[in-house]
Motif scaffolding. Structure first.
Motif: not given
Length: 291
Positions: A239-253
């Motif tokens: 979960r943390l790895e996926l969250a980190e990827r979303f934070v870095i590669t998207t502008d998702m809230p």
């Protein structure tokens, strides 16, 4: 605190302490007293004392109310549909575990290949150090409030339930089914695929064990032998790895990222990332623009 309080603990006043319910059972960490309680138990229950209780009174399906010393670690087993009365004359801290009869019968069938059993309550003041250790682990997790790890709590309650069946029921003379080794490659792929597909949901040990065709306790052992981690540790890392990827590669809230990756909210994600990654989602996102 994120919690689901159902009928298993409806007889326990909410103001006595936080309640939490999973598919594995319900639990409450209570701090109250002096006080008393009287009710008919809707489920199997186990109480572990986290503070000493001199002069405790307990009556189980009886009018007699003997007094006794209940040291820290005292275990009391109350079978379902019992008439219970308890009184304590000093402030009390304890953990109360509630287990639905049908759910516990399913666990007994998986672990001991028998659904029918009866609980055998120990004598008054009986201390069990292993039960105390489990109770403290559950208490520490429930005190995290919104940051509680649902899968870890479910694992603890499953281990606790199995321990009670093995030591305080008519199943104590039945060896649990034996299983050695890790998960087979095919089973491991199926488990991995299921976790990835449902990473944002509240995963349960029971569902993962069913997918693997194992009892919950055997699944947890086989999972750790396969991965080197417990299920809740492995899934938290994913979960943390996926969250980190979303934070870095998207502008998702960040709140949306937390929801998609199985965290209760933005603050839960932040606290988990700070504890395990030594950073925060906001810091990661700011760093994206500094590079």
């Amino acid at each position: 605190m994120a919690e689901t309080v159902g009928s298993l603990l409806s007889s326990i006043p909410d103001e006595w302490g936080p309640k939490f319910e999973t598919t594995s059972g319900a639990v409450t960490h209570t701090v109250t007293g002096p006080n008393s309680i009287s009710y008919r138990t809707p489920s199997h229950m186990a109480v572990v004392m986290l503070s000493p209780q001199p002069g405790r009174e307990v009556a189980l399906n009886s009018d007699g109310r003997p007094q006794f010393l209940a040291p820290v670690g005292t275990v009391e087993i109350i079978p379902a549909s019992s008439d219970l009365f308890a009184r304590w004359t000093v402030p009390k801290e304890n953990l109360l575990l509630a287990l639905a009869p049908e759910q516990l019968s399913k666990l007994a069938a998986l672990e001991f290949e028998r659904e029918d059993f009866e609980f055998l309550p120990p004598p008054a003041g009986h201390v069990d150090e292993k039960a105390l250790l489990l109770a403290r682990l559950v208490r520490d997790e429930i005190q995290k409030g919104e940051s509680i790890n649902h899968l870890y709590m479910g694992s603890l309650l499953t281990v606790f339930s199995t321990y009670l069946l093995r030591n305080y029921s008519t199943l104590q003379d039945y060896p649990s089914s034996r299983y050695r080794g890790g998960l087979s490659p095919k089973t491991w792929r199926n488990v991995q695929d299921y976790i990835r597909a449902n990473i944002g949901e509240q995963l349960s040990i029971e569902r993962l064990a069913l997918l693997a065709g194992l009892s919950p306790s055997h699944f947890m052992r086989a999972f750790k032998q396969t991965t080197g981690q417990s299920p809740h540790q492995y899934i938290l890392s994913m979960r943390l790895e996926l969250a980190e990827r979303f934070v870095i590669t998207t502008d998702m809230p960040l709140a949306k990222i937390a929801s998609l990756t199985g965290f209760a909210n933005h603050s839960h994600l932040t606290a988990s990332m700070r504890r395990h990654k030594f950073t925060t989602p906001s810091a990661l996102r700011r760093g994206r623009f500094i590079r």
